[in-house]
Design a protein around this motif. Structure first.
Motif, PDB file in Angstrom:
ATOM      1  N   ASP A 299      12.748   4.890  11.166  1.00 30.95           N
ATOM      2  CA  ASP A 299      12.335   3.696  11.671  1.00 30.95           C
ATOM      3  C   ASP A 299      11.764   2.580  10.712  1.00 30.95           C
ATOM      4  OD1 ASP A 299       9.866   4.609  11.663  1.00 30.95           O
ATOM      5  OD2 ASP A 299       9.641   5.305  13.485  1.00 30.95           O
ATOM      6  N   ASN A 300      10.936   1.529  11.200  1.00 28.82           N
ATOM      7  CA  ASN A 300      10.532   0.522  10.220  1.00 28.82           C
ATOM      8  C   ASN A 300       9.414   0.569   9.826  1.00 28.82           C
ATOM      9  OD1 ASN A 300      13.040  -0.832  10.240  1.00 28.82           O
ATOM     10  ND2 ASN A 300      12.555  -1.988  12.134  1.00 28.82           N
ATOM     11  N   ALA A 301       8.770   1.960  10.120  1.00 27.11           N
ATOM     12  CA  ALA A 301       7.045   2.088   9.724  1.00 27.11           C
ATOM     13  C   ALA A 301       7.099   2.274   8.247  1.00 27.11           C
ATOM     14  CB  ALA A 301       6.617   3.448  10.102  1.00 27.11           C
ATOM     15  N   SER A 302       5.891   1.568   7.533  1.00 26.69           N
ATOM     16  CA  SER A 302       5.956   1.385   6.111  1.00 26.69           C
ATOM     17  C   SER A 302       5.783   3.034   5.420  1.00 26.69           C
ATOM     18  CB  SER A 302       4.567   0.835   5.831  1.00 26.69           C
ATOM     19  OG  SER A 302       3.344   1.397   6.518  1.00 26.69           O
ATOM     20  N   SER A 303       5.251   3.980   6.247  1.00 29.51           N
ATOM     21  CA  SER A 303       5.074   5.272   5.588  1.00 29.51           C
ATOM     22  C   SER A 303       6.431   5.729   5.401  1.00 29.51           C
ATOM     23  CB  SER A 303       4.548   6.063   6.533  1.00 29.51           C
ATOM     24  OG  SER A 303       4.894   6.059   7.948  1.00 29.51           O
ATOM     25  N   ASN A 304       7.445   5.534   6.046  1.00 29.10           N
ATOM     26  CA  ASN A 304       8.962   6.060   5.938  1.00 29.10           C
ATOM     27  C   ASN A 304       9.413   5.395   4.452  1.00 29.10           C
ATOM     28  OD1 ASN A 304       8.973   7.505   8.103  1.00 29.10           O
ATOM     29  ND2 ASN A 304       9.663   5.574   9.531  1.00 29.10           N
ATOM     30  N   ASP A 305       9.287   4.150   4.270  1.00 27.98           N
ATOM     31  CA  ASP A 305       9.578   3.527   2.977  1.00 27.98           C
ATOM     32  C   ASP A 305       9.008   4.338   1.882  1.00 27.98           C
ATOM     33  OD1 ASP A 305      10.736   1.474   4.352  1.00 27.98           O
ATOM     34  OD2 ASP A 305       8.918   0.135   4.092  1.00 27.98           O
ATOM     35  N   ARG A 306       7.782   5.011   1.966  1.00 27.19           N
ATOM     36  CA  ARG A 306       7.433   5.630   0.774  1.00 27.19           C
ATOM     37  C   ARG A 306       7.881   7.314   0.865  1.00 27.19           C
ATOM     38  NH1 ARG A 306       2.729   2.801   2.484  1.00 27.19           N
ATOM     39  NH2 ARG A 306       2.103   4.367   3.911  1.00 27.19           N
ATOM     40  N   ALA A 307       8.140   7.515   2.190  1.00 30.44           N
ATOM     41  CA  ALA A 307       8.871   8.943   2.137  1.00 30.44           C
ATOM     42  C   ALA A 307      10.248   9.113   1.421  1.00 30.44           C
ATOM     43  CB  ALA A 307       8.794   9.532   3.603  1.00 30.44           C
ATOM     44  N   ILE A 308      10.892   7.813   1.618  1.00 30.63           N
ATOM     45  CA  ILE A 308      12.403   7.399   1.115  1.00 30.63           C
ATOM     46  C   ILE A 308      12.121   7.735  -0.519  1.00 30.63           C
ATOM     47  CG2 ILE A 308      14.394   6.194   0.785  1.00 30.63           C
ATOM     48  CD1 ILE A 308      14.204   7.852   3.527  1.00 30.63           C
ATOM     49  N   ALA A 309      11.098   6.944  -0.783  1.00 31.06           N
ATOM     50  CA  ALA A 309      11.032   6.727  -2.370  1.00 31.06           C
ATOM     51  C   ALA A 309      10.579   8.028  -3.105  1.00 31.06           C
ATOM     52  CB  ALA A 309       9.907   5.722  -2.579  1.00 31.06           C
ATOM     53  N   HIS A 310       9.905   8.777  -2.290  1.00 31.36           N
ATOM     54  CA  HIS A 310       9.381  10.212  -2.832  1.00 31.36           C
ATOM     55  C   HIS A 310      10.808  10.953  -2.897  1.00 31.36           C
ATOM     56  CE1 HIS A 310       7.056  13.865  -3.316  1.00 31.36           C
ATOM     57  NE2 HIS A 310       8.235  14.523  -2.476  1.00 31.36           N
ATOM     58  N   LEU A 311      11.740  11.000  -1.991  1.00 31.95           N
ATOM     59  CA  LEU A 311      12.873  11.846  -2.111  1.00 31.95           C
ATOM     60  C   LEU A 311      14.033  11.366  -3.168  1.00 31.95           C
ATOM     61  CD1 LEU A 311      13.610  11.895   1.762  1.00 31.95           C
ATOM     62  CD2 LEU A 311      12.736  13.648   0.228  1.00 31.95           C
ATOM     63  N   LYS A 312      13.973   9.984  -3.375  1.00 35.79           N
ATOM     64  CA  LYS A 312      14.728   9.631  -4.284  1.00 35.79           C
ATOM     65  C   LYS A 312      14.250   9.859  -5.716  1.00 35.79           C
ATOM     66  CE  LYS A 312      16.499   5.300  -2.181  1.00 35.79           C
ATOM     67  NZ  LYS A 312      16.470   3.725  -2.266  1.00 35.79           N
ATOM     68  N   LYS A 313      12.805  10.106  -5.986  1.00 32.93           N
ATOM     69  CA  LYS A 313      12.415  10.353  -7.088  1.00 32.93           C
ATOM     70  C   LYS A 313      12.504  11.875  -7.411  1.00 32.93           C
ATOM     71  CE  LYS A 313       8.048  10.084  -9.791  1.00 32.93           C
ATOM     72  NZ  LYS A 313       6.736   9.574  -9.811  1.00 32.93           N
ATOM     73  N   LYS A 314      12.431  12.708  -6.377  1.00 29.81           N
ATOM     74  CA  LYS A 314      12.181  14.249  -6.585  1.00 29.81           C
ATOM     75  C   LYS A 314      13.570  15.137  -6.312  1.00 29.81           C
ATOM     76  CE  LYS A 314       7.882  14.186  -7.007  1.00 29.81           C
ATOM     77  NZ  LYS A 314       7.019  14.558  -8.711  1.00 29.81           N
ATOM     78  N   CYS A 315      14.425  14.618  -5.669  1.00 27.00           N
ATOM     79  CA  CYS A 315      15.336  15.308  -5.228  1.00 27.00           C
ATOM     80  C   CYS A 315      16.612  14.792  -6.424  1.00 27.00           C
ATOM     81  CB  CYS A 315      15.817  15.083  -3.947  1.00 27.00           C
ATOM     82  SG  CYS A 315      14.811  15.686  -2.612  1.00 27.00           S
ATOM     83  N   LYS A 316      17.346  15.834  -6.795  1.00 19.66           N
ATOM     84  CA  LYS A 316      18.386  15.659  -7.679  1.00 19.66           C
ATOM     85  C   LYS A 316      19.763  16.012  -7.098  1.00 19.66           C
ATOM     86  CE  LYS A 316      15.652  14.286 -10.895  1.00 19.66           C
ATOM     87  NZ  LYS A 316      15.440  12.945 -11.320  1.00 19.66           N
ATOM     88  N   MET A 329      18.369   3.951   5.613  1.00 23.17           N
ATOM     89  CA  MET A 329      18.806   3.161   6.903  1.00 23.17           C
ATOM     90  C   MET A 329      17.964   3.205   7.697  1.00 23.17           C
ATOM     91  SD  MET A 329      22.015   2.521   5.813  1.00 23.17           S
ATOM     92  CE  MET A 329      22.792   2.193   7.463  1.00 23.17           C
ATOM     93  N   ARG A 330      17.645   1.822   8.417  1.00 23.11           N
ATOM     94  CA  ARG A 330      16.701   1.569   9.257  1.00 23.11           C
ATOM     95  C   ARG A 330      17.338   1.750  10.746  1.00 23.11           C
ATOM     96  NH1 ARG A 330      12.480  -0.538   6.557  1.00 23.11           N
ATOM     97  NH2 ARG A 330      12.942  -1.338   4.401  1.00 23.11           N
ATOM     98  N   CYS A 331      16.530   2.150  11.636  1.00 25.55           N
ATOM     99  CA  CYS A 331      17.147   2.630  12.982  1.00 25.55           C
ATOM    100  C   CYS A 331      17.312   1.193  13.740  1.00 25.55           C
ATOM    101  CB  CYS A 331      16.091   3.534  13.658  1.00 25.55           C
ATOM    102  SG  CYS A 331      16.573   3.920  15.375  1.00 25.55           S
ATOM    103  N   SER A 332      18.420   0.968  14.047  1.00 24.17           N
ATOM    104  CA  SER A 332      18.901  -0.310  14.781  1.00 24.17           C
ATOM    105  C   SER A 332      18.034  -0.195  16.223  1.00 24.17           C
ATOM    106  CB  SER A 332      20.441  -0.560  15.015  1.00 24.17           C
ATOM    107  OG  SER A 332      20.946   0.669  15.587  1.00 24.17           O
ATOM    108  N   ALA A 333      18.128   0.842  17.170  1.00 22.23           N
ATOM    109  CA  ALA A 333      17.446   0.958  18.322  1.00 22.23           C
ATOM    110  C   ALA A 333      16.215   0.620  18.128  1.00 22.23           C
ATOM    111  CB  ALA A 333      17.686   2.338  18.916  1.00 22.23           C
ATOM    112  N   HIS A 334      15.410   1.050  17.226  1.00 24.43           N
ATOM    113  CA  HIS A 334      13.966   0.654  17.038  1.00 24.43           C
ATOM    114  C   HIS A 334      13.821  -0.869  16.730  1.00 24.43           C
ATOM    115  CE1 HIS A 334      10.098   0.690  14.893  1.00 24.43           C
ATOM    116  NE2 HIS A 334       9.615   1.445  15.787  1.00 24.43           N
TER     117      HIS A 334
END
Length: 422
Positions: A299-316, A329-334
Motif C-alpha cells: 500500500d501507499n504507507a511511507s514505511s513500505n517505501d523504506r522496506a522496498i529500498a532495503h530489499l533492493k539494497k540487500k537482496c541479490k 507496485m502500489r496497491c490499486s485497491a488501496h
C-alpha cells in the motif's frame, strides 16, 4: 453299587404297561489289564415286581483301578467351537486331523480325545497368515505412531491407517478446525460407528500430522520456486490485542497458464517500521529459496517505501527486470479506497448522522426489536437489515447507506415513539 460308578442314564419309554429300559455303558480300566467294556442291561416292570431282573454286582475297584473314562451313548455332536470356522477336518486321515484354512498346517483333532486348545494356540500365536493375529513382540515408537502400518477390521479387511490420518489432518486444515476437534465426544462416536477398529488420534498427533503436510508441501513449493518468477504482496496490521502481524503472499502463473497464489509467511513483527518489514521479507525469501522476484505490491504507507529500498539494497536476485526499477507496485485497491474516502469527506456530516442512527438501533436487543416493530408497521418488505460501515473499506459505507435508505420511514416512526432516539 452306583457309588463306585460314574454313569450316564438314558431313559426310554417302555411298553403300554409302563415298563422302562435303562442302559448303562461302562468302561473301566485296570492297571495291569486292557480296557474292559461291560454292558449292563436292566429291565424293570412296575406291575410284576417279582419278575424284575437283578443286575449283577461288581466288586468295588481298588484305588489303583479307578475308572479312567466313561463313554456316553448319544448322538454325534456337531462342531460348536468358533475355532472350527478356521479349520477343516481331514476325513481320510487316521488318527483324525484338521487342517488350517490359511497356512495348511494340520493338527490331531480326535472328537473324543483332543480338545481345541492346540488349535486356538496355532490360530493366535503361530500362524502369520491369520488376518486378525495380534503381535506380542515389543512395539517401537514407529508402531505407536501408526505411520505406514496397516490394520485390519473385524472382517479382516485391510485399513490404511496412514491414509486415514492424512485425510483427517487435511480435513482440519481445509475446514480450519481446531486441533481439539478430534477429541470431541461426538466426533469420536461418529468415528467408532464408521470404523470401530480405527483409533482416533489425539490433538497432539493431529497437530504433528498437519505439520508433516506443511513440510511436505513446502518442499514441493521450494522446488517449484527455483524455476518460476513470482510476484509478492504483503500487508501489516495491528490486532485488537495490540499485536503486529505481517502476511506475505506469492503469486505466479504455472505451466498451464493458471494464476496460482500461496501464503508463504504469516508472522508477528515488532513494529510497522520499513526496516523491520524489509528484514522480515528478506528472511522469508531466503528460507523459501526465492531469487526470481518480479514485483512487490504494497500500500501507499511511507514505511513500505523504506522496506522496498532495503530489499533492493540487500537482496541479490537473479534475472532482474530493468534493474528492479519497477519492482515497487502500489496497491490499486488501496488507492481507490483513499480517493473514495477523500470524496466522502464532503458528506461527512450526513454520513455520520446515518451511522449514529444505525449504531443506536444495533446497540441493544430491545432497540432492535422496537425497530423491527416499526418496520412491520410501515410494511417495509426487505430481507436484509441495517449494517454498520468499516472505516477502512469504502464499499461498506455504500452498503450502510443503501440499506438505511430502504428503512427511512421506519427510522422516522422510531423517532416519534422513542425520545432517546436522535
Amino acid at each position: 453299587m452306583s457309588q463306585w460308578l460314574h454313569t450316564s442314564v438314558a431313559v426310554k419309554d417302555g411298553d403300554e404297561h409302563g415298563g422302562c429300559c435303562l442302559s448303562f455303558k461302562i468302561v473301566l480300566e485296570k492297571q495291569q489289564t486292557d480296557d474292559i467294556e461291560t454292558n449292563i442291561d436292566l429291565t424293570a416292570e412296575k406291575d410284576s415286581p417279582s419278575e424284575k431282573t437283578k443286575s449283577p454286582l461288581l466288586p468295588p475297584p481298588k484305588k489303583k483301578q479307578r475308572a479312567k473314562q466313561v463313554e456316553i451313548v448319544k448322538k454325534e455332536s456337531k462342531n460348536v467351537s468358533e475355532v472350527w470356522g478356521h479349520f477343516t477336518r481331514l476325513p481320510s486321515s487316521n488318527p483324525p486331523r484338521a487342517a488350517y484354512n490359511y497356512c495348511g498346517s494340520s493338527y490331531v483333532a480326535h472328537p473324543r480325545y483332543n480338545g481345541t486348545t492346540a488349535l486356538w494356540a496355532h490360530l493366535e500365536n503361530s500362524c502369520k497368515k491369520y488376518p486378525r493375529r495380534k503381535e506380542k513382540s515389543q512395539k517401537t515408537m514407529h508402531d505407536f505412531a501408526g505411520v505406514g502400518v496397516n490394520q485390519r477390521d473385524e472382517k479382516g479387511n485391510v485399513l490404511n491407517v496412514k491414509e486415514i490420518r492424512l485425510s483427517l489432518a487435511r480435513m482440519v486444515i481445509i475446514d480450519e478446525l481446531p486441533f481439539k476437534f478430534v477429541e470431541g465426544e461426538g466426533f469420536r462416536a461418529y468415528s467408532r460407528a464408521l470404523e470401530p477398529s480405527f483409533e482416533v488420534p489425539s490433538r497432539h498427533t493431529v497437530a504433528r500430522d498437519c505439520m508433516k503436510i506443511f513440510i511436505k508441501e513446502k518442499r514441493k513449493l521450494k522446488k517449484l520456486f527455483k524455476s518460476e518468477r513470482v510476484c509478492l504482496t504483503t500487508d501489516t496490521w495491528t490486532s485488537l490485542k495490540n499485536l503486529n502481524y505481517m502476511c506475505l503472499t506469492a503469486h505466479w502463473i504455472d505451466s498451464d497458464w493458471e494464476l496460482q497464489k500461496r501464503i508463504i509467511n504469516f508472522c508477528i513483527v515488532e513494529n510497522h517500521k520499513g526496516e523491520t518489514i524489509g528484514k522480515q521479507i528478506e528472511e522469508c525469501l531466503h528460507e523459501w529459496g526465492i531469487d526470481k522476484v518480479c514485483t512487490i505490491t504494497v500500500d501507499n504507507a511511507s514505511s513500505n517505501d523504506r522496506a522496498i529500498a532495503h530489499l533492493k539494497k540487500k537482496c541479490k536476485w537473479k534475472d532482474v527486470i530493468l534493474n528492479n526499477d519497477y519492482m515497487h507496485m502500489r496497491c490499486s485497491a488501496h488507492i481507490v479506497n483513499l480517493i473514495v474516502k477523500e470524496g466522502l469527506e464532503e458528506q461527512h456530516e450526513s454520513i455520520m448522522r446515518v451511522r449514529n442512527a444505525v449504531k443506536y438501533v444495533r446497540s441493544s436487543p430491545a432497540r432492535l426489536k422496537a425497530f423491527k416493530r416499526c418496520v412491520k408497521k410501515e410494511k417495509i418488505d426487505s430481507k436484509c437489515l441495517i449494517c454498520l460501515n468499516v472505516e477502512t473499506r469504502w464499499n461498506s459505507t455504500y452498503l450502510m447507506l443503501d440499506a438505511a435508505e430502504k428503512f427511512e420511514k421506519a427510522f422516522e416512526r422510531l423517532g416519534d415513539e422513542e425520545q432517546k432516539f436522535i
